[in-house]
Design a protein around this motif. Structure first.
Motif, PDB file in Angstrom:
ATOM      1  N   ILE A  90      -8.191  -1.767  23.810  1.00  0.00           N
ATOM      2  CA  ILE A  90      -9.017  -0.566  23.887  1.00  0.00           C
ATOM      3  C   ILE A  90     -10.198  -0.874  24.797  1.00  0.00           C
ATOM      4  CG2 ILE A  90     -10.478   1.034  22.614  1.00  0.00           C
ATOM      5  CD1 ILE A  90      -8.717   0.561  20.174  1.00  0.00           C
ATOM      6  N   GLU A  91     -10.398  -0.033  25.807  1.00  0.00           N
ATOM      7  CA  GLU A  91     -11.517  -0.192  26.722  1.00  0.00           C
ATOM      8  C   GLU A  91     -12.480   0.968  26.530  1.00  0.00           C
ATOM      9  OE1 GLU A  91      -9.920  -0.422  30.643  1.00  0.00           O
ATOM     10  OE2 GLU A  91      -8.923  -2.336  30.273  1.00  0.00           O
ATOM     11  N   ILE A  92     -13.755   0.639  26.293  1.00  0.00           N
ATOM     12  CA  ILE A  92     -14.815   1.638  26.132  1.00  0.00           C
ATOM     13  C   ILE A  92     -15.787   1.440  27.285  1.00  0.00           C
ATOM     14  CG2 ILE A  92     -16.608   2.558  24.620  1.00  0.00           C
ATOM     15  CD1 ILE A  92     -13.876   2.739  23.359  1.00  0.00           C
ATOM     16  N   ASP A 111      -1.613   4.699  16.899  1.00  0.00           N
ATOM     17  CA  ASP A 111      -2.782   4.348  16.092  1.00  0.00           C
ATOM     18  C   ASP A 111      -3.903   3.787  16.954  1.00  0.00           C
ATOM     19  OD1 ASP A 111      -1.515   5.185  13.797  1.00  0.00           O
ATOM     20  OD2 ASP A 111      -0.763   3.180  13.287  1.00  0.00           O
ATOM     21  N   ALA A 112      -3.550   3.023  17.995  1.00  0.00           N
ATOM     22  CA  ALA A 112      -4.567   2.474  18.905  1.00  0.00           C
ATOM     23  C   ALA A 112      -5.270   3.606  19.651  1.00  0.00           C
ATOM     24  CB  ALA A 112      -3.933   1.499  19.888  1.00  0.00           C
ATOM     25  N   ARG A 113      -4.512   4.624  20.074  1.00  0.00           N
ATOM     26  CA  ARG A 113      -5.129   5.773  20.752  1.00  0.00           C
ATOM     27  C   ARG A 113      -6.058   6.533  19.803  1.00  0.00           C
ATOM     28  NH1 ARG A 113       0.018   7.129  22.327  1.00  0.00           N
ATOM     29  NH2 ARG A 113       0.607   5.952  24.143  1.00  0.00           N
ATOM     30  N   ALA A 114      -5.640   6.689  18.555  1.00  0.00           N
ATOM     31  CA  ALA A 114      -6.488   7.383  17.577  1.00  0.00           C
ATOM     32  C   ALA A 114      -7.777   6.596  17.322  1.00  0.00           C
ATOM     33  CB  ALA A 114      -5.727   7.591  16.275  1.00  0.00           C
ATOM     34  N   LEU A 115      -7.655   5.281  17.162  1.00  0.00           N
ATOM     35  CA  LEU A 115      -8.847   4.451  16.954  1.00  0.00           C
ATOM     36  C   LEU A 115      -9.739   4.467  18.185  1.00  0.00           C
ATOM     37  CD1 LEU A 115     -10.513   2.511  15.254  1.00  0.00           C
ATOM     38  CD2 LEU A 115      -9.089   0.654  16.116  1.00  0.00           C
ATOM     39  N   ALA A 116      -9.137   4.437  19.377  1.00  0.00           N
ATOM     40  CA  ALA A 116      -9.921   4.506  20.610  1.00  0.00           C
ATOM     41  C   ALA A 116     -10.706   5.814  20.674  1.00  0.00           C
ATOM     42  CB  ALA A 116      -9.019   4.362  21.824  1.00  0.00           C
ATOM     43  N   GLY A 117     -10.078   6.904  20.274  1.00  0.00           N
ATOM     44  CA  GLY A 117     -10.779   8.194  20.253  1.00  0.00           C
ATOM     45  C   GLY A 117     -11.967   8.178  19.314  1.00  0.00           C
ATOM     46  N   GLU A 118     -11.783   7.570  18.136  1.00  0.00           N
ATOM     47  CA  GLU A 118     -12.900   7.462  17.185  1.00  0.00           C
ATOM     48  C   GLU A 118     -14.028   6.603  17.750  1.00  0.00           C
ATOM     49  OE1 GLU A 118     -13.388   8.867  14.145  1.00  0.00           O
ATOM     50  OE2 GLU A 118     -11.641  10.081  14.600  1.00  0.00           O
ATOM     51  N   LEU A 119     -13.668   5.475  18.361  1.00  0.00           N
ATOM     52  CA  LEU A 119     -14.685   4.591  18.927  1.00  0.00           C
ATOM     53  C   LEU A 119     -15.414   5.255  20.095  1.00  0.00           C
ATOM     54  CD1 LEU A 119     -12.819   1.159  18.870  1.00  0.00           C
ATOM     55  CD2 LEU A 119     -14.648   1.927  17.345  1.00  0.00           C
ATOM     56  N   LYS A 120     -14.686   5.996  20.924  1.00  0.00           N
ATOM     57  CA  LYS A 120     -15.320   6.691  22.053  1.00  0.00           C
ATOM     58  C   LYS A 120     -16.301   7.742  21.554  1.00  0.00           C
ATOM     59  CE  LYS A 120     -11.510   7.879  24.172  1.00  0.00           C
ATOM     60  NZ  LYS A 120     -10.559   8.395  25.169  1.00  0.00           N
ATOM     61  N   ARG A 121     -15.925   8.472  20.513  1.00  0.00           N
ATOM     62  CA  ARG A 121     -16.845   9.460  19.944  1.00  0.00           C
ATOM     63  C   ARG A 121     -18.062   8.781  19.343  1.00  0.00           C
ATOM     64  NH1 ARG A 121     -12.197  12.296  19.265  1.00  0.00           N
ATOM     65  NH2 ARG A 121     -11.509  11.341  17.349  1.00  0.00           N
ATOM     66  N   CYS A 138     -19.382   5.954  20.215  1.00  0.00           N
ATOM     67  CA  CYS A 138     -20.231   5.390  21.268  1.00  0.00           C
ATOM     68  C   CYS A 138     -20.748   6.459  22.226  1.00  0.00           C
ATOM     69  CB  CYS A 138     -19.452   4.349  22.067  1.00  0.00           C
ATOM     70  SG  CYS A 138     -18.962   2.912  21.118  1.00  0.00           S
ATOM     71  N   GLY A 139     -20.166   7.637  22.197  1.00  0.00           N
ATOM     72  CA  GLY A 139     -20.575   8.691  23.124  1.00  0.00           C
ATOM     73  C   GLY A 139     -20.209   8.344  24.549  1.00  0.00           C
ATOM     74  N   SER A 140     -19.022   7.795  24.720  1.00  0.00           N
ATOM     75  CA  SER A 140     -18.618   7.293  26.022  1.00  0.00           C
ATOM     76  C   SER A 140     -17.129   7.532  26.225  1.00  0.00           C
ATOM     77  CB  SER A 140     -18.926   5.789  26.082  1.00  0.00           C
ATOM     78  OG  SER A 140     -18.595   5.284  27.336  1.00  0.00           O
ATOM     79  N   GLY A 141     -16.671   7.292  27.441  1.00  0.00           N
ATOM     80  CA  GLY A 141     -15.255   7.413  27.750  1.00  0.00           C
ATOM     81  C   GLY A 141     -14.539   6.092  27.535  1.00  0.00           C
ATOM     82  N   GLY A 142     -13.254   6.104  27.790  1.00  0.00           N
ATOM     83  CA  GLY A 142     -12.496   4.876  27.641  1.00  0.00           C
ATOM     84  C   GLY A 142     -11.010   5.144  27.701  1.00  0.00           C
TER      85      GLY A 142
END
Length: 120
Positions: A94-96, A71-81, A83-87
């Motif tokens: 979660i690091e963005i 779930d953390a990886r899925a949320l990280a993917g949503e946050l990265k999208r 923000c338009g950034s990697g992480g």
């Protein structure tokens, strides 16, 4: 004449068992998915900006999420999208890449988390 209350369907020969709250089949119930998506309790998620140990590069770090690794990886993917950034997800945090504290804070608050900024 008083109106009779509307009878609730508990079983349908087409769908099988029916959820009493939303009226959908139990395997397609919306209530359980919405309840699972909501964070439990008074969890405070902490957002900080870090540069130490990263050769001066700024990273937004989210800690304290009550999620398992998937779930953390899925949320990280949503946050990265968003923000338009990697992480990445490291040690439950979660690091963005970049300073995206405002965007991350708004998104997590929209999802129902209590958010607190920490650090400088």
């Amino acid at each position: 004449m008083s109106e009779r209350p509307k009878a609730r369907v508990v079983y349908s020969s087409d769908a099988g068992r029916v959820c009493p709250r939303c009226g959908h089949a139990v395997d397609r119930c919306r209530c359980s998915k919405e309840a699972a998506a909501r964070p439990a309790g008074n969890v405070v998620v902490r957002i900080s900006r870090e540069t130490s140990g990263r050769r001066g590069k700024t990273v937004t770090v989210v800690r304290g999420l009550p999620l398992d690794d998937d779930d953390a990886r899925a949320l990280a993917g949503e946050l990265k999208r968003r923000c338009g950034s990697g992480g990445a997800v490291k040690d439950g945090a979660i690091e963005i890449q970049g300073d995206h504290r405002d965007t991350v804070e708004a998104e997590l608050a929209r999802r129902g988390y209590r958010v607190k900024r920490t650090g400088g």
